[in-house]
Design a protein around this motif. Structure first.
Motif, PDB file in Angstrom:
ATOM      1  N   ALA A  52       0.824  -1.205   0.000  1.00 19.19           N
ATOM      2  CA  ALA A  52       0.000   0.000   0.000  1.00 19.19           C
ATOM      3  C   ALA A  52       0.858   1.254   0.000  1.00 19.19           C
ATOM      4  CB  ALA A  52      -0.931  -0.010   1.208  1.00 19.19           C
ATOM      5  N   ALA A  53       1.944   1.249   0.797  1.00 23.16           N
ATOM      6  CA  ALA A  53       2.822   2.427   0.868  1.00 23.16           C
ATOM      7  C   ALA A  53       3.524   2.659  -0.465  1.00 23.16           C
ATOM      8  CB  ALA A  53       3.838   2.244   1.986  1.00 23.16           C
ATOM      9  N   LEU A  54       4.053   1.575  -1.053  1.00 28.35           N
ATOM     10  CA  LEU A  54       4.754   1.721  -2.326  1.00 28.35           C
ATOM     11  C   LEU A  54       3.790   2.124  -3.438  1.00 28.35           C
ATOM     12  CD1 LEU A  54       7.156  -1.372  -2.215  1.00 28.35           C
ATOM     13  CD2 LEU A  54       7.705   1.020  -1.743  1.00 28.35           C
ATOM     14  N   ARG A  62       0.287  -3.176  -8.883  1.00 31.43           N
ATOM     15  CA  ARG A  62      -0.384  -4.408  -8.464  1.00 31.43           C
ATOM     16  C   ARG A  62      -0.713  -5.324  -9.636  1.00 31.43           C
ATOM     17  NH1 ARG A  62      -5.610  -3.567  -5.272  1.00 31.43           N
ATOM     18  NH2 ARG A  62      -4.521  -1.805  -4.310  1.00 31.43           N
ATOM     19  N   GLU A  63      -0.735  -4.787 -10.854  1.00 40.85           N
ATOM     20  CA  GLU A  63      -0.980  -5.628 -12.019  1.00 40.85           C
ATOM     21  C   GLU A  63       0.265  -6.421 -12.422  1.00 40.85           C
ATOM     22  OE1 GLU A  63      -3.914  -6.034 -13.218  1.00 40.85           O
ATOM     23  OE2 GLU A  63      -4.838  -4.502 -11.948  1.00 40.85           O
ATOM     24  N   ASN A  64       1.421  -5.914 -12.041  1.00 39.52           N
ATOM     25  CA  ASN A  64       2.694  -6.600 -12.310  1.00 39.52           C
ATOM     26  C   ASN A  64       3.544  -6.538 -11.040  1.00 39.52           C
ATOM     27  OD1 ASN A  64       2.573  -7.043 -15.414  1.00 39.52           O
ATOM     28  ND2 ASN A  64       2.001  -4.895 -15.134  1.00 39.52           N
ATOM     29  N   PRO A  65       3.133  -7.238 -10.000  1.00 38.63           N
ATOM     30  CA  PRO A  65       3.778  -7.079  -8.699  1.00 38.63           C
ATOM     31  C   PRO A  65       5.187  -7.651  -8.648  1.00 38.63           C
ATOM     32  CG  PRO A  65       2.183  -8.865  -8.620  1.00 38.63           C
ATOM     33  CD  PRO A  65       2.026  -8.207  -9.965  1.00 38.63           C
ATOM     34  N   GLU A  66       6.051  -6.933  -7.937  1.00 36.85           N
ATOM     35  CA  GLU A  66       7.384  -7.436  -7.628  1.00 36.85           C
ATOM     36  C   GLU A  66       7.362  -8.085  -6.252  1.00 36.85           C
ATOM     37  OE1 GLU A  66      10.171  -4.295  -7.921  1.00 36.85           O
ATOM     38  OE2 GLU A  66       9.781  -3.881 -10.034  1.00 36.85           O
ATOM     39  N   PRO A 171      -0.337 -19.163  -6.956  1.00 34.51           N
ATOM     40  CA  PRO A 171      -0.338 -18.801  -8.382  1.00 34.51           C
ATOM     41  C   PRO A 171      -1.602 -19.301  -9.080  1.00 34.51           C
ATOM     42  CG  PRO A 171       1.786 -19.726  -7.730  1.00 34.51           C
ATOM     43  CD  PRO A 171       0.855 -19.938  -6.574  1.00 34.51           C
ATOM     44  N   GLY A 172      -2.213 -18.429  -9.836  1.00 33.13           N
ATOM     45  CA  GLY A 172      -3.447 -18.767 -10.525  1.00 33.13           C
ATOM     46  C   GLY A 172      -4.691 -18.389  -9.756  1.00 33.13           C
ATOM     47  N   TRP A 173      -4.563 -18.304  -8.413  1.00 30.92           N
ATOM     48  CA  TRP A 173      -5.736 -17.992  -7.607  1.00 30.92           C
ATOM     49  C   TRP A 173      -5.778 -16.537  -7.165  1.00 30.92           C
ATOM     50  CZ3 TRP A 173     -10.125 -20.539  -7.028  1.00 30.92           C
ATOM     51  CH2 TRP A 173     -10.150 -21.883  -7.382  1.00 30.92           C
ATOM     52  N   CYS A 174      -4.624 -15.906  -7.046  1.00 29.06           N
ATOM     53  CA  CYS A 174      -4.612 -14.497  -6.646  1.00 29.06           C
ATOM     54  C   CYS A 174      -3.283 -13.887  -7.078  1.00 29.06           C
ATOM     55  CB  CYS A 174      -4.809 -14.340  -5.142  1.00 29.06           C
ATOM     56  SG  CYS A 174      -3.478 -15.015  -4.129  1.00 29.06           S
ATOM     57  N   PRO A 175      -3.207 -12.563  -7.191  1.00 28.72           N
ATOM     58  CA  PRO A 175      -1.941 -11.920  -7.561  1.00 28.72           C
ATOM     59  C   PRO A 175      -0.843 -12.215  -6.535  1.00 28.72           C
ATOM     60  CG  PRO A 175      -3.780 -10.375  -7.696  1.00 28.72           C
ATOM     61  CD  PRO A 175      -4.295 -11.590  -7.003  1.00 28.72           C
ATOM     62  N   ASP A 176       0.402 -12.196  -6.986  1.00 26.95           N
ATOM     63  CA  ASP A 176       1.544 -12.480  -6.103  1.00 26.95           C
ATOM     64  C   ASP A 176       1.926 -11.230  -5.316  1.00 26.95           C
ATOM     65  OD1 ASP A 176       1.544 -15.036  -7.142  1.00 26.95           O
ATOM     66  OD2 ASP A 176       3.085 -14.601  -8.641  1.00 26.95           O
ATOM     67  N   ILE A 177       0.993 -10.760  -4.505  1.00 29.98           N
ATOM     68  CA  ILE A 177       1.227  -9.582  -3.663  1.00 29.98           C
ATOM     69  C   ILE A 177       1.388 -10.068  -2.230  1.00 29.98           C
ATOM     70  CG2 ILE A 177       0.294  -7.391  -2.848  1.00 29.98           C
ATOM     71  CD1 ILE A 177      -1.227  -7.150  -5.460  1.00 29.98           C
ATOM     72  N   HIS A 178       2.594  -9.930  -1.690  1.00 33.11           N
ATOM     73  CA  HIS A 178       2.911 -10.494  -0.385  1.00 33.11           C
ATOM     74  C   HIS A 178       2.502  -9.539   0.735  1.00 33.11           C
ATOM     75  CE1 HIS A 178       6.236 -12.464  -2.939  1.00 33.11           C
ATOM     76  NE2 HIS A 178       5.204 -13.297  -2.846  1.00 33.11           N
ATOM     77  N   ALA A 179       1.988 -10.122   1.806  1.00 35.67           N
ATOM     78  CA  ALA A 179       1.554  -9.337   2.970  1.00 35.67           C
ATOM     79  C   ALA A 179       2.757  -9.045   3.857  1.00 35.67           C
ATOM     80  CB  ALA A 179       0.494 -10.103   3.744  1.00 35.67           C
ATOM     81  N   VAL A 180       3.145  -7.774   3.922  1.00 34.27           N
ATOM     82  CA  VAL A 180       4.259  -7.339   4.768  1.00 34.27           C
ATOM     83  C   VAL A 180       3.860  -6.025   5.415  1.00 34.27           C
ATOM     84  CG1 VAL A 180       6.710  -6.748   4.897  1.00 34.27           C
ATOM     85  CG2 VAL A 180       5.916  -8.365   3.154  1.00 34.27           C
TER      86      VAL A 180
END
Length: 536
Positions: A52-54, A62-66, A171-180
């Motif tokens: 959220a901060a970034l 969020r469409e191409n998450p690192e 993978p396949g079920w949700c974007p690779d956005i990690h909770a930190v």
């Protein structure tokens, strides 16, 4: 009542302003003093996440998450407005391996995203609070207790050893956005000399139609004059032990709570009056929930206040996978749409994250039943790791305490697809279970929410967990396996806690008439349709 340890009437101030985020290489900075002055400081919302901060700073797509779990994330804040003296720092959720420093000294290490902490401190004025979220990614490859199976849906396998959400790791079920990050509020509490703590609330709707409300608490006051008020009724508290008080209120003309499809979701205000001062305890409703297993014992149907309910609804993921928010305003649009669509049940699956009491308060108010999985899914979780099992016990207790008065809580479930995963890999039935879902969780549920049915897993029942004709099923015959709609009846589904019965893509002419979307054979559809890895 947000926290188990918080005092009623204590002064609480949210620490939500003035935070900055700094990202460093893993282990590069041991303490806040090591952070170089040249580091990039990014304003950060708290509660909030690194994503959220970034994203707010234009540094995350969020469409191409690192990956967000490959670096240490530091949150820094100067407490300019905090007066010197004793206080309690309350952390309601830190994702996930977090060191907390006050004026450079470590005061807490948290290794579970799902447990809260209250730390007594002495402030000197102008104090600096620093949180370091250590990179979880490198830790996921460390050896741990050997697992008897490895799930295909979730990566990597090392996640089973850490108490963190699986969102961002499917993978396949949700974007690779990690909770930190500090995904739940941080606050400073100053207790009064006289405190009221550990409030326990239980509302029961008896078959006779009488409502029974039991409230117990601790107070360190000398002979306090306390009474419990519910609606127009009042009942004095009695001392039942050292600093322990209890009140039981019986209401004969009670209006029961119903899901909105079957009646009114009636709620009652609860108030504690202590030495003439009123303290609101929130709202509760009176309802009775039972499970009908049918004549053959293989059925699963909910009875609410003695009436058989056809449950229809959907599985909840999160209001926003990048922010992981928990306020009423974040939940309300979705939950009201669910009710308007005719849903009367929401399931929070074990692959997600616990939602806040605000979520349940809305479901109470709207009349939506909640099926709550605990946050365990697919993995063979550690069986003999005392520290891990201690985290499990703490998170279950804290979650249930936060929703102890919620009438919408209808089913508590040990987790998602653990039994099914083991069975599909060919392991015998004795391998499916474990102490987490068969011993620890049900024991806490029986003590804290005996009014809510408990099931060990979803799906569950029958010779094999994935058999739809016994107990609880995850049925995908029509939507995923392209069987005719008649299969939903022929399969003899008893209760589908998860289903894609009608999840077909509309015909192309329908899409063109109503939406500007690509043809159904376009690969863009795959990016937006949750699916198992390697599935079309």
């Amino acid at each position: 009542m947000r926290g188990r340890l918080a005092s009623i009437g204590a002064e609480e101030s949210l620490l939500s302003e003035g935070w900055n985020l700094i990202l460093t290489e893993p282990g590069a900075c041991a303490v806040p003093h090591d952070i170089p002055l040249s580091a990039q400081f990014i304003p950060a919302p708290v509660p909030g996440t690194v994503a959220a901060a970034l994203e707010k700073a234009g540094l995350f797509d969020r469409e191409n998450p690192e990956p967000l779990n490959t670096r240490d994330a530091w949150y820094l804040c100067r407490l300019f407005d905090a007066e010197p003296g004793d206080a309690i720092l309350r952390f309601e959720g830190l994702a996930t391996l977090c060191h907390v420093f006050l004026n450079g000294q470590e005061v807490l290490f948290s290794e579970s995203m799902f447990t809260a902490h209250e730390i007594p401190v002495t402030l000197s004025g102008g104090d600096e609070l620093a949180l370091c979220f250590r990179a979880l990614g490198p830790r996921l490859s460390e050896p741990g207790p050997r697992a008897r199976w490895r799930p295909q849906m979730i990566t990597p396998a090392g996640l089973k050893n850490f108490r963190t959400t699986l969102l961002g790791h499917m993978p396949g079920w949700c974007p690779d956005i990690h909770a930190v990050g500090p995904w739940r509020p941080i606050s400073m509490v100053r207790r009064h000399p006289v405190s009221i703590d550990n409030v326990s609330i239980r509302a029961v709707f008896e078959e006779s139609g009488v409502g029974r409300l039991s409230v117990s608490l601790h107070s360190n006051a000398e002979d306090p004059a306390m009474l419990l008020r519910c609606g127009e009724m009042e009942q004095p508290f009695e001392k039942v032990g050292d600093s322990h008080y209890s009140a039981i209120l019986k209401l004969s003309d009670i209006e029961p709570w119903w899901p909105h499809t079957h009646g009114a979701p009636r709620l009652y205000e609860l108030t504690l009056v202590s030495d003439g001062v009123e303290y609101p305890l929130g709202r509760t409703g009176f309802r009775r929930i039972d499970v009908d297993r049918g004549a053959d014992g293989d059925d699963f149907a909910l009875l609410v206040n003695g009436e058989r309910i056809f449950c229809r609804g959907g599985v909840w993921t999160t209001a926003d996978i990048a922010r992981l928010p928990g306020e009423r305003a974040d939940y309300e649009p979705f939950l009201r749409l669910a009710a308007a669509a005719g849903m009367n049940m929401i399931r929070i699956g074990g692959t997600m994250a616990y939602e806040t009491p605000d979520f349940f308060a809305l479901c109470d108010e709207i009349g939506l039943l909640v099926w709550q999985d605990f946050m365990f899914a697919n993995f063979d979780y550690p069986r003999n790791d005392k520290a891990f099992l201690g985290h499990v016990h703490a998170e279950v207790e804290e979650f249930l305490h936060g929703v102890q008065a919620s009438p919408s809580l209808a089913v508590l479930c040990g987790g998602s697809e653990i039994h099914q995963q083991a069975a599909m890999l060919g392991l015998p039935a004795e391998f499916w279970s474990g102490p987490v879902t068969d011993e620890i969780i049900p024991a806490v549920v029986a003590r804290m929410r005996p009014d809510v049915p408990y099931v060990p897993n979803s799906p569950y029942g029958g010779a094999m967990p994935f058999s739809p004709n016994a107990g609880i099923a995850h049925y995908y015959g029509v939507g995923a396996y392209m069987l005719p709609i008649a299969d939903a009846r022929r399969a003899d589904v008893r209760f589908a806690s998860e289903s894609l019965a009608f999840a077909h893509v509309p015909q192309q002419r329908t899409l063109q008439r109503h939406l500007d979307v690509p043809a159904v054979h376009s690969p863009l559809w795959k990016a937006r349709v949750p699916r198992d890895r390697s599935a079309s």
